[in-house]
Design an enzyme around this catalytic site. Structure first.
Site, PDB file in Angstrom:
ATOM      1  N   CYS A  64      -5.793  -0.880   7.621  1.00 55.81           N
ATOM      2  CA  CYS A  64      -4.521  -1.180   8.285  1.00 55.81           C
ATOM      3  C   CYS A  64      -4.683  -1.033   9.792  1.00 55.81           C
ATOM      4  CB  CYS A  64      -3.393  -0.270   7.812  1.00 55.81           C
ATOM      5  SG  CYS A  64      -1.854  -0.619   8.695  1.00 55.81           S
TER       6      CYS A  64
ATOM      7  N   SER B 216       0.823  -1.218   0.000  1.00 55.11           N
ATOM      8  CA  SER B 216       0.000   0.000   0.000  1.00 55.11           C
ATOM      9  C   SER B 216       0.854   1.264   0.000  1.00 55.11           C
ATOM     10  CB  SER B 216      -0.893   0.042   1.242  1.00 55.11           C
ATOM     11  OG  SER B 216      -1.715  -1.091   1.295  1.00 55.11           O
TER      12      SER B 216
END
Lengths: 312, 244
Positions: free
Chosen positions: A135, A49
């Site tokens: 996350c 990411s």
């Protein structure tokens, strides 16, 4: 002799030669390393990411192996979206004629940043975008994950969809009370594919010092410990949503991959298995899945997709 | 060989001052490991970084102050204190090659080479070239001599030994002698030059590389160099990774 079973899948209109997907965050951002994974049978590679600006992440210890999997709090280390665009272009060149698809994962601290990053990342022309709303390790500076709130999930997905035509995967968090509500919010906002689960929050303490081992204190669990949680989430999401689903969490073997598909997944993410089985994890899991399907006379993955939902 | 996954405490029993900003910490355990392997050293609430093993029996490691964590280790840690380690890590290790061999050490690159030197069967067929910027930065000269290795010293400023780089001394040897293998550890430009020289002279080489490391076991990708994982595929490589 019967022909070998087909492992190809259709993920929101895109053909993948194999249901296995490298999960985001594993093996980092080096295109040469990601290309090395593509030598194995694999459907798609998810890049680590990225966000708008370069991000250092947390101090070590950041990734540890324990009795039943890994725990990590890397903290979304990435070189920033502009650098990532170059890395994806380089990765595409390295993959050349390979059928392996690229999933570009991204995140932002705000809805605006999510939208900006999606726009820039789309210029690299990945096969999919993956919005990482989940996350578990960045709460201190990015705030609580977007994926814990259906309204925020809806808002961010809706706005991303307005700026990109690349099929959008939304990665969900298991660290919620009701994952179905969040999944439905993403679906109604226009997500093309859902991905579940991200890491499960956890804590390890060193008994000798009495201190948390991860510098970030809290981390995300992955690997065998979370497989039943992942199966439950995938099962519940596929009960509630029509969208195709990438199921991941603790998949280490062909049987694990099969059960993820039986729970309702179309594709299967693999990450921590690399710790146990090396980069050959994808080859081994594919062989095992093939054997499993041959043994059970399954000709394609759709023969047993969602089987766990059938009561008869 | 048991690999420790979660940090385990060991007690520092002795500290040796190597130079003004480098110390070696000797612990109370033995740690079977191959030369070139490394461990992650953790201090709770501080940080965790990779270090090469200096000796395995007992387990010791050497710390040169280069940043905040190494400064803490070198200023605060005292004999009797505990440190935590996990490892050893790395599948790419130094492997013995029969015949005349040369060790080339730049800066604190002497550490894994010293670990290797202890395992060499014939110390007399091996020479070590030890380089530093200046005399006071030289490390492990006496340690290598005590093992019975011939030493060649180079300093950038000529304050000790030959003035110039380790690779100048290496080139002179490669031009006149048949060498079976060159083992190197040190800064990247030095290692790259060793690789180039060895290729030009058709000599085998084994280089221990450095990279930013996080997990230490091949999962996070932080230490990837052209697709090779320094922590897992290395840290010792028999080819320069940028030319793979």
């Amino acid at each position: 002799m019967a022909p070998p079973p087909s492992l190809s899948i259709n993920l929101a209109g895109v053909q993948l030669v194999n249901p296995l997907v490298l999960a985001s965050g594993f093996l980092g951002t080096d295109p040469h390393l990601l290309a090395r994974v593509a030598h194995a049978p694999i459907g798609a590679i998810t890049t680590k990411s990225c966000c708008l600006n370069p991000r250092q992440g947390h101090e070590n210890p950041t990734v540890l192996a324990w009795d039943h999997g890994l725990i990590n709090a890397v903290g979304l280390t990435n070189p920033g979206v502009n650098h990532e665009v170059q890395d994806i272009i380089a990765l595409k060149q390295l993959l050349n004629q390979s059928p392996v698809r690229i999933i570009a994962s991204f995140f932002g601290g705000t809805v605006t940043e999510f939208v900006q990053v999606a726009q820039i990342l789309s210029t690299a022309k990945p096969d999919f975008l993956e919005a990482n709303l989940s996350c578990p390790n960045t709460e201190a500076d990015l705030g609580r994950p977007f994926a814990i709130d259906p309204k925020v999930t809806y808002q961010v997905v809706k706005q991303i969809k307005q700026v990109t035509s690349v099929p959008l995967i939304v990665k969900l968090s298991p660290n919620v009370t009701d994952i179905q509500t969040i999944a439905l919010a993403a679906q109604s906002a226009g997500a093309d594919i859902l991905c579940a689960i991200n890491a499960v929050t956890g804590l390890l303490i060193d008994p000798e010092s009495g201190q948390p081992i991860l510098t970030n204190t809290i981390g995300g669990l992955s690997g065998p410990a979370i497989k039943p949680i992942a199966l439950k989430c995938v099962y519940q999401i596929s009960q509630a949503c029509k969208l195709p689903l990438i199921g991941l969490g603790g998949v280490s073997s062909g049987a694990d991959a099969a059960t993820m598909i039986m729970a309702g997944a179309t594709a299967v993410g693999v990450g921590t298995a690399i710790y146990y089985r090396g980069l050959r994890a994808f080859t081994k899991i594919t062989q095992e899945l093939n054997q499993f399907m041959t043994h059970h006379h399954y000709k394609s993955l759709t023969d047993f997709k969602g089987l766990a939902h059938d009561q008869n | 060989m048991t690999k420790i996954s979660l940090p385990q405490p060991v007690t520092v029993t002795k500290i040796i001052k190597e130079n003004s900003h480098t110390r070696t910490f000797i612990t109370d355990i033995n740690l079977p490991a191959m030369p070139g392997q490394f461990v992650m050293i953790w201090l709770p609430r501080q940080a965790e970084k990779p270090f090469s093993l200096t000796t395995t029996h007992p387990f010791s490691f050497t710390v040169m102050t280069v940043g905040p964590f190494t400064k803490i280790l070198n200023t605060a840690l005292q004999s009797g204190d505990r440190i935590w380690y996990r490892g050893p890590f790395g599948r790419g290790t130094y492997t013995p090659v029969p015949g005349k061999t040369i060790l080339v050490s730049g800066g604190c690159g002497c550490v894994p080479l010293y670990c290797l030197a202890q395992t060499l069967k014939s110390k007399t067929s091996t020479r070590v070239i030890i380089g530093a910027k200046t005399k006071t930065e030289l490390l492990f000269v006496n340690r290598f001599r005590r093992l019975g290795l011939k030493t060649v010293i180079t300093t950038d400023d000529g304050t000790a030994g030959l003035k110039g780089f380790t690779t100048n001394a290496l080139e002179a040897i490669l031009k006149t002698e048949k060498i079976a293998c060159v083992y190197g550890c040190g800064p990247d430009p030095m290692l790259k030059t060793i690789a180039d020289l060895c290729r030009a002279h058709h000599v085998r080489y084994q280089l221990s590389l450095e990279a930013l490391m996080k997990c230490g076991f091949g999962i996070c990708g932080s230490c990837s160099r052209k697709g090779k994982l320094v922590c897992l595929d290395g840290p010792v490589f028999t080819r320069w990774p940028d030319t793979l």
